[in-house]
Design a protein around this motif. Sequence first.
Motif, PDB file in Angstrom:
ATOM      1  N   UNK A  89      97.872 -11.018  17.233  1.00 17.50           N
ATOM      2  CA  UNK A  89      97.467 -11.712  15.948  1.00 17.50           C
ATOM      3  C   UNK A  89      96.344 -12.298  15.787  1.00 17.50           C
ATOM      4  N   UNK A  90      95.652 -11.730  14.821  1.00 20.89           N
ATOM      5  CA  UNK A  90      94.162 -12.223  14.302  1.00 20.89           C
ATOM      6  C   UNK A  90      93.849 -13.704  14.530  1.00 20.89           C
ATOM      7  N   UNK A 120      82.373 -23.143  10.883  1.00 15.53           N
ATOM      8  CA  UNK A 120      82.894 -23.314   9.373  1.00 15.53           C
ATOM      9  C   UNK A 120      83.167 -21.845   9.034  1.00 15.53           C
ATOM     10  N   UNK A 121      82.448 -21.095   9.320  1.00 16.41           N
ATOM     11  CA  UNK A 121      83.056 -19.506   8.956  1.00 16.41           C
ATOM     12  C   UNK A 121      84.202 -19.101   9.517  1.00 16.41           C
ATOM     13  N   UNK A 122      84.544 -19.430  10.773  1.00 12.58           N
ATOM     14  CA  UNK A 122      85.910 -19.032  11.310  1.00 12.58           C
ATOM     15  C   UNK A 122      86.953 -19.902  10.827  1.00 12.58           C
ATOM     16  N   UNK A 128      91.807 -17.843   5.210  1.00 15.03           N
ATOM     17  CA  UNK A 128      92.203 -16.423   4.550  1.00 15.03           C
ATOM     18  C   UNK A 128      93.091 -15.948   5.151  1.00 15.03           C
ATOM     19  N   UNK A 129      93.339 -15.931   6.330  1.00 13.80           N
ATOM     20  CA  UNK A 129      94.365 -15.042   7.131  1.00 13.80           C
ATOM     21  C   UNK A 129      95.657 -15.744   6.795  1.00 13.80           C
ATOM     22  N   UNK A 134     100.733 -15.868   4.064  1.00 16.68           N
ATOM     23  CA  UNK A 134     101.710 -16.491   3.061  1.00 16.68           C
ATOM     24  C   UNK A 134     102.089 -15.707   1.680  1.00 16.68           C
ATOM     25  N   UNK A 135     100.799 -15.222   1.083  1.00 16.32           N
ATOM     26  CA  UNK A 135     101.357 -14.008   0.066  1.00 16.32           C
ATOM     27  C   UNK A 135     102.076 -13.146   0.501  1.00 16.32           C
TER      28      UNK A 135
END
Length: 147
Positions: A89-90, A120-122, A128-129, A134-135
């Motif tokens: 998993x990512x 912060x980017x991570x 986002x992941x 969830x979506x």
Amino acid sequence: MKHFDATSDCRLAMSSIGVMRRIVSAVLLVLSGLLFVFGAREMVLLGMIIVMPASWDEHAFWVHTYNLFMALEFVFMIIKYFEENYHFPLRYILYIAVTSVCRSMMVDHGQLVACAGAIVLLAIAYCLVTARNALAARFLPDEATAA
């Protein structure tokens, strides 16, 4: 003219995937062995620093500790890859990246702003992941288990 034969084409694709999986597994096993040797070397170097207080160098101690934990993380990541049935998993990669950047900040204080930006980017990537999963769970139940 050759006709499309779904069963033989599928069988050929599955066998080639099996061969590639075996190659990747062999490479990962060799890599984990090398990382294990590297981790053992770092443990010996750490032991030498601890046992010989006259040669105590705090920066070297933390660098060797950092290297040891990085080697262990990669070995555990390879183990998790095999335990998860050739899937990683990512979010695990993101966890490892954040902890690695934090350790890097502790060892090398010269790039604190860049490291903070990377964290912060991570964190944004992790959000986002998580939102994507969830979506997918809500709207595409079959795809949610694959991610």
